[in-house]
Design an enzyme around this catalytic site. Sequence first.
Site, PDB file in Angstrom:
ATOM      1  N   PRO A 194      -4.460   0.476  18.593  1.00 10.84           N
ATOM      2  CA  PRO A 194      -4.183  -0.003  17.236  1.00 10.84           C
ATOM      3  C   PRO A 194      -4.314   1.058  16.141  1.00 10.84           C
ATOM      4  O   PRO A 194      -4.016   0.761  14.981  1.00 10.84           O
ATOM      5  CB  PRO A 194      -5.214  -1.115  17.041  1.00 10.84           C
TER       6      PRO A 194
ATOM      7  N   TYR B 238      -9.444   5.781   7.109  1.00 14.87           N
ATOM      8  CA  TYR B 238      -9.612   6.195   8.498  1.00 14.87           C
ATOM      9  C   TYR B 238     -10.636   7.327   8.523  1.00 14.87           C
ATOM     10  O   TYR B 238     -10.404   8.391   7.925  1.00 14.87           O
ATOM     11  CB  TYR B 238      -8.291   6.704   9.085  1.00 14.87           C
TER      12      TYR B 238
ATOM     13  N   LYS C 156       0.983   0.052  15.071  1.00 13.36           N
ATOM     14  CA  LYS C 156       2.353  -0.003  15.567  1.00 13.36           C
ATOM     15  C   LYS C 156       2.708  -1.234  16.384  1.00 13.36           C
ATOM     16  O   LYS C 156       3.887  -1.532  16.578  1.00 13.36           O
ATOM     17  CB  LYS C 156       2.635   1.251  16.419  1.00 13.36           C
TER      18      LYS C 156
ATOM     19  N   HIS D 278       0.837  -1.195   0.000  1.00 10.59           N
ATOM     20  CA  HIS D 278       0.000   0.000   0.000  1.00 10.59           C
ATOM     21  C   HIS D 278       0.876   1.250   0.000  1.00 10.59           C
ATOM     22  O   HIS D 278       1.820   1.353   0.782  1.00 10.59           O
ATOM     23  CB  HIS D 278      -0.916   0.023   1.233  1.00 10.59           C
TER      24      HIS D 278
ATOM     25  N   TYR E 291       3.728   6.601  10.133  1.00  7.62           N
ATOM     26  CA  TYR E 291       2.923   5.444   9.758  1.00  7.62           C
ATOM     27  C   TYR E 291       3.763   4.372   9.063  1.00  7.62           C
ATOM     28  O   TYR E 291       3.585   3.183   9.314  1.00  7.62           O
ATOM     29  CB  TYR E 291       1.778   5.886   8.846  1.00  7.62           C
TER      30      TYR E 291
END
Length: 391
Positions: free
Chosen positions: A294, A201, A298, A72, A386
């Site tokens: 979550p 998100y 991580k 991704h 990220y």
Amino acid sequence: MRTTVGIVGAGPAGLLLARLLHNAGIESVVLESRDRAYVEQRQRAGILEQGTVDVLREAGVGARMDREGLPHDGIELRFDRRRHRVDFPALTGGRQVMVYAQTEVCKDLIAAQLVDGGPLLFEAEALAVEGADTPAPRIRFRHEGREDVLDCDYVVGCDGFWGVARQAVPESVSRTYERTYPFGWLGILADVAPSHDELVYARSDRGFALLSMRSPSVTRAYLQVPEGTDADDWADEEIWDELDRRLEVDDPDWRLARGPVTSKSVTPMRSYVHEPMRHGRLFLAGDAAHIVPPTGAKGLNLAVGDVVTFARALIAYREKGDATALDAYSETCLRRVWQAERFSYAMTTMLHRAPDATAFDDRIQLARLDRVTTSGSAEADLAEAYTGFAL
């Protein structure tokens, strides 16, 4: 029994450590309290940072990940009926993430270990770590109905928050930092193709939602729910309806694909750090030392960072006689841990609506999201965090 490194726990951290040590010619024994089927089916994380992907490849266990995993290049943020894509490679110099479930990572590592690695004992319950502050620590464990002892030069506790490893660190030297959140994640697996080709998100006035995936034909999705929620209280159609509401966006061409729900569970949300991560010849790794909500993806990646740090340090000591990195293990890991805690906290508080949120709180969240989506530096900070901190 005797070995160089006794590893408690056969999750991805313990298994990867055994593989890294094997590749360096260092003996280890892995003790896992559960059976093999449980370890290979336990649903956990699904996002691998660039550094984790690189380590798995270097360790010789990345072939199936590269065939079946889903690279991704970004995520999508949704808020106030808007959508914004964060382009990871453009913001990080080419870094990306991989969607590849923890269960699959464990399967790959177990298969490699059973072919040519050291002993991997399932249904071997660690009872205690003794002598951590001596040159000869040992693990008392129960296997096949009898107690035994594993004598070690080093012990690495990869046995999670409820394991015995951390209990061997005296309270007099332990410091803990913790935050609990008044909500959790209701997660589902569904037999339906993902509705978007990257993770979404979403922040809404109804709460947070995450649209994810496990494969091209399996959707993984989450809803923010009150702390203590029972997953069975939510009917499947109620979950899809709520996802629809929270993912709503001003785009007539986007639709949420629905399908049969095959799994439902609720994950509590907390942040936790134990310091130090080393006591004598006992080294803590993964959830034994730290937990993150979550939201930032991580947890697994931090555990990988811990065992990579330990393996490199032990290899340096064995090859060069230099114990500097071993002595600095806790300090080195905690720098990465606290940055991950910062990022996970920031993502969680930016996207989840607290039960007692005010209109002011709502506007602050929207302002933070607006900042990320309009400021190159703020967006780059999110992308860099990220895709992962350096290992």
